[in-house]
Design a protein around this motif. Structure first.
Motif, PDB file in Angstrom:
ATOM      1  N   ALA A   1     -26.582  34.373 -17.646  1.00 57.92           N
ATOM      2  CA  ALA A   1     -27.692  35.239 -17.261  1.00 57.92           C
ATOM      3  C   ALA A   1     -27.392  36.704 -17.518  1.00 57.92           C
ATOM      4  CB  ALA A   1     -28.025  35.033 -15.783  1.00 57.92           C
ATOM      5  N   LEU A   2     -26.101  37.059 -17.675  1.00 55.04           N
ATOM      6  CA  LEU A   2     -25.728  38.440 -17.918  1.00 55.04           C
ATOM      7  C   LEU A   2     -25.816  38.819 -19.389  1.00 55.04           C
ATOM      8  CD1 LEU A   2     -22.635  38.705 -15.551  1.00 55.04           C
ATOM      9  CD2 LEU A   2     -24.930  39.599 -15.147  1.00 55.04           C
ATOM     10  N   ALA A   3     -26.020  37.834 -20.261  1.00 62.48           N
ATOM     11  CA  ALA A   3     -26.143  38.115 -21.691  1.00 62.48           C
ATOM     12  C   ALA A   3     -27.478  38.793 -21.974  1.00 62.48           C
ATOM     13  CB  ALA A   3     -26.022  36.829 -22.496  1.00 62.48           C
ATOM     14  N   GLY A   4     -27.495  39.606 -23.005  1.00 58.47           N
ATOM     15  CA  GLY A   4     -28.727  40.298 -23.363  1.00 58.47           C
ATOM     16  C   GLY A   4     -28.463  41.300 -24.455  1.00 58.47           C
ATOM     17  N   PRO A   5     -29.408  42.182 -24.728  1.00 62.42           N
ATOM     18  CA  PRO A   5     -29.212  43.187 -25.775  1.00 62.42           C
ATOM     19  C   PRO A   5     -27.963  44.024 -25.502  1.00 62.42           C
ATOM     20  CG  PRO A   5     -31.493  43.160 -25.027  1.00 62.42           C
ATOM     21  CD  PRO A   5     -30.734  42.288 -24.090  1.00 62.42           C
ATOM     22  N   GLY A   6     -27.051  44.027 -26.432  1.00 66.86           N
ATOM     23  CA  GLY A   6     -25.826  44.793 -26.285  1.00 66.86           C
ATOM     24  C   GLY A   6     -24.745  44.101 -25.497  1.00 66.86           C
ATOM     25  N   THR A   7     -25.011  42.916 -24.960  1.00 68.91           N
ATOM     26  CA  THR A   7     -24.026  42.181 -24.163  1.00 68.91           C
ATOM     27  C   THR A   7     -23.928  40.753 -24.659  1.00 68.91           C
ATOM     28  OG1 THR A   7     -24.548  43.499 -22.207  1.00 68.91           O
ATOM     29  CG2 THR A   7     -23.358  41.450 -21.844  1.00 68.91           C
ATOM     30  N   GLU A   8     -22.710  40.306 -24.946  1.00 67.60           N
ATOM     31  CA  GLU A   8     -22.499  38.922 -25.362  1.00 67.60           C
ATOM     32  C   GLU A   8     -21.522  38.228 -24.423  1.00 67.60           C
ATOM     33  OE1 GLU A   8     -20.022  38.012 -28.800  1.00 67.60           O
ATOM     34  OE2 GLU A   8     -19.624  40.164 -29.044  1.00 67.60           O
ATOM     35  N   VAL A   9     -21.623  36.936 -24.349  1.00 70.80           N
ATOM     36  CA  VAL A   9     -20.776  36.118 -23.501  1.00 70.80           C
ATOM     37  C   VAL A   9     -19.922  35.215 -24.384  1.00 70.80           C
ATOM     38  CG1 VAL A   9     -20.761  34.273 -21.778  1.00 70.80           C
ATOM     39  CG2 VAL A   9     -22.384  36.162 -21.562  1.00 70.80           C
ATOM     40  N   VAL A  10     -18.607  35.186 -24.107  1.00 77.91           N
ATOM     41  CA  VAL A  10     -17.706  34.340 -24.888  1.00 77.91           C
ATOM     42  C   VAL A  10     -16.837  33.523 -23.944  1.00 77.91           C
ATOM     43  CG1 VAL A  10     -17.662  35.941 -26.841  1.00 77.91           C
ATOM     44  CG2 VAL A  10     -15.910  36.112 -25.058  1.00 77.91           C
ATOM     45  N   GLY A  11     -16.357  32.396 -24.434  1.00 76.88           N
ATOM     46  CA  GLY A  11     -15.447  31.556 -23.675  1.00 76.88           C
ATOM     47  C   GLY A  11     -14.008  31.923 -23.957  1.00 76.88           C
ATOM     48  N   GLY A  12     -13.175  31.759 -22.960  1.00 77.64           N
ATOM     49  CA  GLY A  12     -11.757  32.037 -23.124  1.00 77.64           C
ATOM     50  C   GLY A  12     -11.018  31.779 -21.833  1.00 77.64           C
ATOM     51  N   ASP A  13      -9.695  31.641 -21.955  1.00 77.36           N
ATOM     52  CA  ASP A  13      -8.877  31.294 -20.793  1.00 77.36           C
ATOM     53  C   ASP A  13      -7.570  32.073 -20.880  1.00 77.36           C
ATOM     54  OD1 ASP A  13      -7.083  29.904 -18.978  1.00 77.36           O
ATOM     55  OD2 ASP A  13      -8.568  28.299 -18.939  1.00 77.36           O
ATOM     56  N   PHE A  14      -7.150  32.657 -19.748  1.00 81.57           N
ATOM     57  CA  PHE A  14      -5.885  33.392 -19.744  1.00 81.57           C
ATOM     58  C   PHE A  14      -4.702  32.511 -20.128  1.00 81.57           C
ATOM     59  CE2 PHE A  14      -8.068  36.188 -16.468  1.00 81.57           C
ATOM     60  CZ  PHE A  14      -8.199  37.269 -17.323  1.00 81.57           C
ATOM     61  N   ALA A  15      -4.829  31.216 -19.940  1.00 80.35           N
ATOM     62  CA  ALA A  15      -3.753  30.306 -20.296  1.00 80.35           C
ATOM     63  C   ALA A  15      -3.771  29.920 -21.773  1.00 80.35           C
ATOM     64  CB  ALA A  15      -3.836  29.034 -19.447  1.00 80.35           C
TER      65      ALA A  15
END
Length: 283
Positions: free
Chosen positions: A37-51
């Protein structure tokens, strides 16, 4: 490009909401669906893990500044993985959410030691750094919400001990300034509220705002430890109990001016935080 971690947590989410910038923002989460829901113009969401260093390398590609929030003291490699990936990706500035106790020699619990080690890793990396060292969040009192609504009761350990708790919104505003270059790197900022306040005083504030009586029940040490063990692994529960004992001895009452200095206004008091979150307590 600015990368934010910890976006499913209290401060990371607030930073994402407040970060008004002309450059793109990338949000990292183990489960991108939780922050879609935080994605939008100028904002992208990506997957990742500190491990997973490979996922971190991909997430940090093209990133200029990053906000680092790691929350598992039993996984010290998380900070090392992130900082290594950031250095290799050419990230110029990492803003790390740390803890006020890092600068206090008498604090030697597991959580504090892990934060000290993480700060050392970042300092040694060659990447420019900023450390945000808050006291406990005012929002931690949301843990009382159910018992306040259902019983009119708050249960606390060392209920009379003062603590210079800080509004997470103030931390987020400082983080946003640092990420956008308005706060220069190379410094650690101790972040507190405008006054030390005890659990008993917080209960009185809530009672006044709710316009109904609330009762503070003082927990014994054994009761407090039992509650921590119900939520956390034993090493973490031990560390949290050590921190609570330091608070009981008055070690967490000092108020710092950094929020006022950096934001140009006083830090928000607990009454303001409580008023703005009163529905959670049945208001």
């Amino acid at each position: 490009m600015i990368l934010l971690t910890g976006v499913t947590g209290t401060v990371g989410r607030l930073v994402a909401e407040r970060l008004a910038t002309a450059e793109p923002v990338r949000l990292l989460s183990r489960d991108p669906r939780r922050i879609a829901a935080l994605a939008g113009p100028g904002t992208e969401v990506v997957g990742g893990d500190f491990a997973d260093p490979v996922s971190l390398a991909a997430a940090l590609t093209g990133v200029r500044a990053a906000f680092l929030v790691t929350a598992d003291p039993l996984a010290p490699a998380h900070d090392e993985h992130f900082v290594t990936a950031a250095r290799r990706a050419g990230v110029r500035h990492v803003v790390k959410l740390s803890a006020r106790a890092v600068a206090e020699p008498d604090a030697d619990d597991l959580i504090t030691r892990r934060q000290r080690d993480a700060e050392d890793v970042l300092r040694a990396s060659g990447v420019a750094w900023t450390f945000l060292r808050p006291r406990a969040f005012m929002s931690n009192t949301l843990g009382w919400a159910r018992s306040v609504r259902d019983e009119g009761v708050v249960r606390a350990f060392h209920g009379a001990a003062p603590h210079a708790t800080v509004d997470p919104r103030d931390i987020a505003e400082v983080a946003a300034l640092a990420l956008t270059g308005a706060v220069l790197p190379g410094r650690a900022h101790p972040l507190t509220g405008p006054a030390a306040i005890s659990a008993a005083q917080q209960v009185a504030v809530l009672s006044g705002l709710l316009r109904r009586p609330l009762r503070l029940v003082e927990l014994t040490r054994d009761q407090a430890y039992e509650g921590l063990l119900a939520r956390w692994p034993r090493p973490v529960a031990d560390a949290l109990l050590e921190g609570a004992e330091r608070q009981g001895a008055g070690a967490k009452a000092r108020v710092e001016p950094a929020v006022r200095t950096l934001l140009g206004r006083p830090a928000r008091p607990y009454r303001v935080w409580a008023r703005d979150h009163l529905p959670a307590f049945g208001g």
